[in-house]
Design an enzyme around this catalytic site. Structure first.
Site, PDB file in Angstrom:
ATOM      1  N   LEU A  47      -6.771 -20.711  -9.627  1.00 25.26           N
ATOM      2  CA  LEU A  47      -7.570 -21.916  -9.827  1.00 25.26           C
ATOM      3  C   LEU A  47      -8.455 -21.798 -11.059  1.00 25.26           C
ATOM      4  O   LEU A  47      -8.492 -22.695 -11.890  1.00 25.26           O
ATOM      5  CB  LEU A  47      -8.415 -22.204  -8.584  1.00 25.26           C
ATOM      6  CG  LEU A  47      -9.337 -23.424  -8.646  1.00 25.26           C
ATOM      7  CD1 LEU A  47      -8.539 -24.707  -8.917  1.00 25.26           C
ATOM      8  CD2 LEU A  47     -10.128 -23.554  -7.347  1.00 25.26           C
ATOM      9  N   GLY A  48      -9.180 -20.671 -11.159  1.00 24.04           N
ATOM     10  CA  GLY A  48      -9.964 -20.432 -12.374  1.00 24.04           C
ATOM     11  C   GLY A  48     -11.439 -20.748 -12.275  1.00 24.04           C
ATOM     12  O   GLY A  48     -12.024 -21.270 -13.230  1.00 24.04           O
ATOM     13  N   GLY A  65       3.467   6.049   8.759  1.00 24.05           N
ATOM     14  CA  GLY A  65       4.834   6.283   8.288  1.00 24.05           C
ATOM     15  C   GLY A  65       5.748   5.126   8.623  1.00 24.05           C
ATOM     16  O   GLY A  65       6.771   4.931   7.983  1.00 24.05           O
ATOM     17  N   ASN A  66       5.378   4.348   9.659  1.00 27.81           N
ATOM     18  CA  ASN A  66       6.133   3.139   9.983  1.00 27.81           C
ATOM     19  C   ASN A  66       5.801   1.996   9.032  1.00 27.81           C
ATOM     20  O   ASN A  66       6.505   0.975   9.026  1.00 27.81           O
ATOM     21  CB  ASN A  66       5.831   2.665  11.409  1.00 27.81           C
ATOM     22  CG  ASN A  66       6.581   3.454  12.464  1.00 27.81           C
ATOM     23  OD1 ASN A  66       5.982   4.174  13.236  1.00 27.81           O
ATOM     24  ND2 ASN A  66       7.900   3.341  12.471  1.00 27.81           N
ATOM     25  N   SER A  67       4.725   2.128   8.276  1.00 31.00           N
ATOM     26  CA  SER A  67       4.315   1.058   7.367  1.00 31.00           C
ATOM     27  C   SER A  67       5.465   0.651   6.459  1.00 31.00           C
ATOM     28  O   SER A  67       6.089   1.497   5.812  1.00 31.00           O
ATOM     29  CB  SER A  67       3.130   1.506   6.506  1.00 31.00           C
ATOM     30  OG  SER A  67       1.954   1.595   7.266  1.00 31.00           O
ATOM     31  N   HIS A  81       0.816  -1.218   0.000  1.00 31.77           N
ATOM     32  CA  HIS A  81       0.000   0.000   0.000  1.00 31.77           C
ATOM     33  C   HIS A  81       0.852   1.271   0.000  1.00 31.77           C
ATOM     34  O   HIS A  81       0.359   2.345  -0.337  1.00 31.77           O
ATOM     35  CB  HIS A  81      -0.998   0.001   1.167  1.00 31.77           C
ATOM     36  CG  HIS A  81      -0.407   0.258   2.518  1.00 31.77           C
ATOM     37  ND1 HIS A  81      -0.190  -0.745   3.431  1.00 31.77           N
ATOM     38  CD2 HIS A  81      -0.002   1.401   3.122  1.00 31.77           C
ATOM     39  CE1 HIS A  81       0.318  -0.224   4.539  1.00 31.77           C
ATOM     40  NE2 HIS A  81       0.445   1.071   4.373  1.00 31.77           N
ATOM     41  N   ASP A  89       0.125  -7.687   1.646  1.00 28.72           N
ATOM     42  CA  ASP A  89       0.540  -6.286   1.567  1.00 28.72           C
ATOM     43  C   ASP A  89       2.059  -6.182   1.585  1.00 28.72           C
ATOM     44  O   ASP A  89       2.644  -5.524   2.431  1.00 28.72           O
ATOM     45  CB  ASP A  89      -0.083  -5.507   2.734  1.00 28.72           C
ATOM     46  CG  ASP A  89      -0.113  -4.015   2.479  1.00 28.72           C
ATOM     47  OD1 ASP A  89       0.534  -3.561   1.513  1.00 28.72           O
ATOM     48  OD2 ASP A  89      -0.762  -3.291   3.245  1.00 28.72           O
TER      49      ASP A  89
END
Length: 353
Positions: free
Chosen positions: A249-250, A195-197, A85, A116
């Site tokens: 898988l579809g 901001g630590n992400s 993100h 993520d």
């Protein structure tokens, strides 16, 4: 070694490899994205927008600063792990600022579509790295350290805490506002701020055991980190295939509930009913997919995968997210009153299918 000295040494070991990721955009790009048509293309609105944007902080290249996140270097030649993100906007520019203050333009190599995690790259050599502690056994109560650029401006921010929980599940909004399911997370009470992400969660050996990803707003010190094993897998994919491969898988399906059970007169109220869901031009079983090659048909009900019943709590999507390309799924299928088993080998996702 005393506890305090262990913490200090772990920080000294990890900190040089933690970076700030600055997000910027060209003024013209922001103007193109702003919905000026809502105001009838009034030239005064455009001029007011431009004046306002000029007042927002810019970088040395004149690009408007939009925010930032954290990351950590995992190879001397500039591979960096962060959150998906943080670098998800394809029209933004990303710059990496090291702990020494050096700045590099970054290229987004890959974004993991099932978690993520993202991998970015800068052109540099002999960089300090953080060792991945994927072999570290996590225990409730063990000390952990969160490192990053708090609020995108406070460099080298560290906070200590403990592992408060394991295998947590949360839903977090992505860049487009959609809810993304994140599973198997590490919960910690170490202070994790915006901001630590993308920054590392490290143990007392200075090894990264997680990637800080989310906090619970309004709560006291409840943060989450993605186990570093996810990043290790993605890095291996990048090195082998120059991309992160996604298993596919579809099929399209709906989970069987009591109403579907009653309508179809089924002897059970669980499973995944393979159905088109009324989408124009859609396919219940995607041609050429793993499911198609295994002979699945519209109207089949997948009752279990790998000997676990399929339900809202254990969906096929969840199973695939924990699988790799080439993995074999042991699938039980209900078709026209009979159950039978199949092995399905997952294929790689190739874009819109």
């Amino acid at each position: 070694m005393e506890y305090q000295e262990q913490v200090i040494q772990a920080i000294k070991k990890a900190l040089p490899a933690v970076v700030n990721i600055a997000i910027t955009k060209e003024l013209e790009e922001i103007e193109r994205e702003f919905p000026l048509g809502l105001f009838g293309f009034d030239p005064r609105i455009r001029e007011e927008l431009r004046t306002h944007l000029k007042e927002i902080p810019h970088d040395e290249m004149g690009r408007i600063k939009l925010g930032g996140g954290s990351g950590f270097i995992v190879s001397p030649d500039g591979l960096i792990v962060t959150n998906r993100h943080v670098v998800i906007d394809p029209k933004a520019n990303y710059s990496v600022i090291t702990s020494e203050g050096k700045k590099y333009e970054a290229k987004v190599l890959a974004q993991d579509p099932t978690s993520d995690v993202a991998i970015i790259k800068i052109k540099a050599e002999n960089l300090p790295v953080i060792e991945l502690g994927q072999d570290s056994k996590l225990e409730l109560g063990q000390t952990v350290i969160a490192i990053g650029y708090a609020l995108g401006e406070f460099q080298n921010t560290v906070s200590t805490g403990i592992v408060s929980g394991l295998s947590r599940f949360i839903r977090a909004p992505d860049f487009a506002g959609h809810q993304q399911k994140l599973k198997g997370l590490i919960q910690t009470d170490a202070a994790v701020n915006p901001g630590n992400s993308g920054g590392p969660l490290v143990n007392l050996e200075g090894k990264a055991i997680g990637i800080n990803v989310a906090i619970v707003y309004g709560a006291q010190n409840i943060g989450f980190a993605i186990p570093v094993e996810r990043a290790a897998y993605d890095l291996e994919e990048i090195r082998k295939y120059a991309r992160i491969r996604r298993p596919f898988l579809g099929i399209r399906y709906v989970i069987v509930n009591p109403e579907i059970k009653s309508y179809l007169r089924l002897p059970f109220d669980y499973g995944a009913l393979v159905v088109n869901e009324g989408m124009p031009g859609g396919q219940a079983v995607v041609r050429g997919s793993a499911a198609d090659e295994a002979g699945l048909e519209e109207g089949d009900i997948i009752t279990s995968v790998n000997k676990k019943k399929v339900s809202f709590e254990n969906s096929i999507e969840d199973v695939i997210a924990d699988s790799k390309v080439g993995d074999l799924l042991e699938v039980e299928i209900y078709r026209r009153g009979k159950k039978f088993a199949k092995e399905i080998k997952l294929k790689e996702y190739r874009g819109q299918q």
